[in-house]
Design an enzyme around this catalytic site. Structure first.
Site, short mmCIF file in Angstrom:
data_model
loop_
_atom_site.label_atom_id
_atom_site.label_comp_id
_atom_site.label_asym_id
_atom_site.label_seq_id
_atom_site.Cartn_x
_atom_site.Cartn_y
_atom_site.Cartn_z
N HIS A 53 21.19 8.79 -16.88
CA HIS A 53 19.95 9.24 -16.25
C HIS A 53 19.26 10.33 -17.06
CE1 HIS A 53 16.93 9.65 -13.26
NE2 HIS A 53 17.21 10.92 -13.04
N GLY A 54 20.04 11.28 -17.60
CA GLY A 54 19.45 12.34 -18.41
C GLY A 54 18.77 11.79 -19.66
N ILE A 55 19.49 10.97 -20.41
CA ILE A 55 18.88 10.48 -21.67
C ILE A 55 17.74 9.52 -21.40
CG2 ILE A 55 20.80 10.90 -23.27
CD1 ILE A 55 21.59 7.97 -22.97
N GLY A 56 17.84 8.74 -20.31
CA GLY A 56 16.74 7.83 -19.97
C GLY A 56 15.47 8.61 -19.63
N HIS A 93 28.79 -1.44 -18.22
CA HIS A 93 28.01 -0.27 -18.63
C HIS A 93 28.81 1.00 -18.43
CE1 HIS A 93 25.10 -3.33 -17.48
NE2 HIS A 93 24.50 -2.92 -18.58
N THR A 120 16.28 1.84 -14.35
CA THR A 120 15.57 1.78 -13.07
C THR A 120 14.58 2.92 -12.96
OG1 THR A 120 17.67 1.09 -12.15
CG2 THR A 120 15.91 1.55 -10.61
N SER A 121 15.06 4.11 -13.26
CA SER A 121 14.20 5.26 -13.02
C SER A 121 12.97 5.21 -13.93
CB SER A 121 14.97 6.56 -13.20
OG SER A 121 15.42 6.67 -14.52
N ARG A 165 22.66 0.94 -9.26
CA ARG A 165 23.96 0.82 -9.89
C ARG A 165 25.05 1.54 -9.13
NH1 ARG A 165 23.43 -0.73 -14.92
NH2 ARG A 165 21.77 0.29 -16.00
P1 ADP Z 1 19.84 3.09 -14.08
O1 ADP Z 1 20.29 3.05 -12.64
O2 ADP Z 1 19.16 1.84 -14.49
O3 ADP Z 1 20.95 3.54 -14.99
P2 ADP Z 1 18.80 5.78 -14.16
O4 ADP Z 1 20.21 6.24 -14.35
O5 ADP Z 1 17.80 6.33 -15.10
O6 ADP Z 1 18.70 4.23 -14.14
O7 ADP Z 1 18.31 6.18 -12.71
C1 ADP Z 1 19.16 6.17 -11.62
C2 ADP Z 1 18.34 6.60 -10.41
O8 ADP Z 1 17.36 5.62 -10.11
C3 ADP Z 1 19.16 6.74 -9.17
O9 ADP Z 1 19.75 8.01 -9.10
C4 ADP Z 1 18.13 6.54 -8.07
O10 ADP Z 1 17.47 7.74 -7.73
C5 ADP Z 1 17.09 5.67 -8.72
N1 ADP Z 1 17.13 4.30 -8.20
C6 ADP Z 1 17.98 3.31 -8.50
N2 ADP Z 1 17.66 2.18 -7.83
C7 ADP Z 1 16.57 2.49 -7.09
C8 ADP Z 1 15.74 1.77 -6.17
N3 ADP Z 1 15.95 0.49 -5.89
N4 ADP Z 1 14.69 2.42 -5.60
C9 ADP Z 1 14.47 3.72 -5.87
N5 ADP Z 1 15.21 4.45 -6.72
C10 ADP Z 1 16.24 3.84 -7.31
MG MG Z 2 21.92 5.37 -14.83
#
Ligand code: ADP
Ligand code: MG
Length: 587
Positions: free
Chosen positions: A399-402, A217, A442-443, A541
């Site tokens: 994270h921003g686009i999600g 990724h 995740t978020s 991640r």
């Molecule tokens: P992804 O990690 O799937 O790419 P995002 O980038 O949208 O999702 O979100 C990342 C954020 O998710 C991290 O900065 C953190 O705050 C949160 N996060 C990741 N794993 C967990 C978890 N197990 N519990 C709580 N928050 C988490």
């Molecule tokens: Mg992310």
């Protein structure tokens, strides 16, 4: 560089449409992904795989006789939502239970686990084996934390061959676990990958250099070297994998191994063949019997230039299963007897848009909910690049686009609910479902949990007390910890959410109104989010590249603090503009 798209936001969806149109012989579309368009015997265990899009042939390209029964397909590099996984699993189920397998990424684990729980509650037996083949992503004694890359193929194939041979769910699970334990991969990259419409690659590798230990990724590598010769690369890959021979392999000499040299997206087959030439020699020199070698693209990372080597250490049972024929859009082995097509009757009609009854007071609160959700979407829009940038430092940059996809889907759903006359609870519930469904990652799942918990306390009748809102936030905070298993100090959004919830409850218990208590809590959340800069990530991640992130705050904590602050201002604005100061929802 990705050059062709219409609206980047529609890319994954339009890609699936085109993929299905080109492969109707194998697959049909269902909400959330694809399932086989051919009939499977009643009672056969259904193998359901999945993950984000952008990894073709993983995951949709691996659906067909001898391989997966269905693939849940998320947005680009984003986990499918819980609803998507549930929908694909139900469409794939043949009455023999569902076996899930996918790469071990936090967002996928959250959503697939939640889907599994939901299906079990409905009486559908489910089991899961996450793929953990990437040797650089954690040490051997923390193997369960490793991520999955091209080793997906061996685990999926063994599970599917067992299912095809009539094994029950427990036996499919046992064999898949064995396949995973005997699969190891290691990879390198020469360039990053650029998602459709993005101006910049997710990460870059300096010209002439090679990132060692990449993730699929765009998670940065763990080391960087000069680009070796083809033979030099072969030596690096083989050496690293022979340094970690799986338990249960008695001797390297005489061991029977399937090598998979996987292209990440823009490496030429010709280059890979030159590398494989040396790999074959090195394996022979080590006394290894090569079985059914694979050189090609099995799990890509959009347009990343790079490659990984997987070694799958067979035993007798695994080798017998490996002989089973497979016929899917992107992967064929042996000859499969023709299968009957199923009627492509559209699956599940989907929920109706009608909303339940609500009284006038609750509909007025729904207006406040809508204003808050609009504020969330606007706040995310204003910070989308910054959130992506922070996430790219140790995570995958999405994270921003999600958050943008999630909050805008939530806004659309909340608007539709309010237009249909919904009360506060229904409005926020619809927003929460839409968020987790569309955001992926995740978020997205966690914001779904937070908003659903608050919604439950708002009700569809009467205006809630401030204490009910605080209790909803507290339940959301607990729900996030139960669901994501992170604690305070792990450098996640939990670090901002827990003090936010606690300060809000304390303020209201101490007699403050909702607006004042909310603003005070938002200030605490903001300092707590900033303080995550000093922490080492232990979840999600970002964990793999923890050291990179020291000095940068956690993106999820920052977005939560920004949202809490902005929503506080919106509530304050509504309170002052509201003549009726007695109204409980702004008090
Ligand atoms: P992804 O990690 O799937 O790419 P995002 O980038 O949208 O999702 O979100 C990342 C954020 O998710 C991290 O900065 C953190 O705050 C949160 N996060 C990741 N794993 C967990 C978890 N197990 N519990 C709580 N928050 C988490
Ligand atoms: Mg992310």
């Amino acid at each position: 560089m990705t050059r062709l798209w219409n609206d980047p936001a529609d890319f994954a969806d339009e890609m699936i449409d085109g993929f299905v149109a080109a492969n109707e012989r194998y697959v049909r579309r269902v909400p959330g992904g694809v399932v086989r368009s051919t009939a499977s015997p009643a009672g056969q265990v259904a193998v359901v795989v999945g993950g984000g899009s952008g990894h073709y042939p993983a995951f949709g390209g691996l659906v067909g006789p001898g391989l997966a029964h269905g693939a849940a397909m998320g947005n680009l590099f984003a986990s499918p939502s819980t609803q998507q996984v549930v929908s694909v699993a139900k469409a794939a189920d043949n009455g023999g239970g569902v076996f899930f397998s996918y790469g071990n990424y936090a967002g996928d684990v959250l959503n697939f686990d939640a889907a599994q729980e939901r299906l079990r509650a409905e009486g559908i037996a489910c089991e899961t084996v996450t793929v953990t083949d990437d040797v650089v992503s954690a040490t051997p004694d923390e193997r369960h934390k490793r991520r999955g890359i091209a080793g997906d193929l061996t685990v999926f194939r063994i599970a599917a061959a067992a299912a095809e041979a009539g094994a029950d769910l427990a036996e499919v699970t046992r064999l898949a676990r064995l396949a995973n334990e005997r699969t190891r991969s290691f990879g390198v990259a020469f360039t990053g990958c650029t998602l459709p419409g993005a101006e910049q690659p997710l990460f870059t590798v300096p010209e002439g250099r090679m990132a060692v230990g990449l993730g699929i990724h765009g998670e940065p590598g763990v080391d960087e070297t000069a680009i070796p010769t083809a033979d030099g690369l072969a030596e690096l890959l083989v050496e690293r994998l022979l340094a970690e021979v799986p338990d249960g392999v008695d001797a390297v000499r005489g061991a029977r191994v399937v090598p998979i040299l996987n292209g990440l997206g823009s490496l030429k087959y010709e280059e890979m063949f030159v590398v494989y030439r040396r790999i074959a020699r090195l394996l022979a020199d080590a006394g290894i019997e090569v079985v059914d070698p694979h050189v090609g693209e099995y799990c890509t990372s959009f347009d990343m230039a790079g490659t990984s080597l997987t070694l799958f250490w067979l035993d007798e049972s695994l080798e017998a299963l490996w002989q089973a024929p497979v016929d899917t859009p992107a992967y064929r082995r042996g000859s499969v007897t023709p299968r009957e097509r199923v009627d492509a009757v559209a699956a599940a009609a989907g929920g109706s848009d009608a909303v339940g009854p609500a009284d006038e007071a609750s509909r007025a609160v729904a207006g406040t909910v809508l204003a808050a959700v609009r504020t969330i979407a606007e706040t995310v829009d204003a910070h989308v690049d910054e959130l992506g940038r922070i996430d790219a430092i140790a995570g995958d940059g999405d994270h921003g686009i999600g958050m943008q996809r999630g909050s805008h889907a939530a806004l659309a759903a909340a608007t539709a609910a309010v237009d249909a006359g919904a009360g506060a609870r229904t409005t926020l519930e619809r927003a929460a479902d839409a968020w987790s469904d569309k955001a992926g990652g995740t978020s997205g799942a966690l914001w779904g949990v937070i908003l659903t918990s608050i919604a439950a306390r708002l009700g569809d009748e009467g205006a809630p007390e401030a204490a009910a809102v605080a209790a909803g936030v507290a339940a959301g905070s607990q729900g996030v910890m139960d669901y994501g298993k992170a604690a305070v100090g792990d450098k996640t959004l939990v670090d901002a959410l827990v003090p936010f919830a606690a300060t809000l409850s304390q303020g209201i218990d101490g007699g403050a109104g909702l607006v004042d208590a909310w603003r005070a809590a938002a200030a605490v959340a903001t300092s707590a989010a900033e303080a995550t800069a000093e922490l080492l990530p232990r979840m999600g991640r970002a964990r793999t590249h923890g050291q990179n992130s020291v000095g940068t705050p956690d993106p999820g904590a920052i977005s939560l603090a920004l949202i809490a602050t902005a929503v506080g201002e919106t509530l304050a604005g509504l309170a002052t503009s509201n003549d009726d100061k007695e109204n409980a929802y702004v008090d």
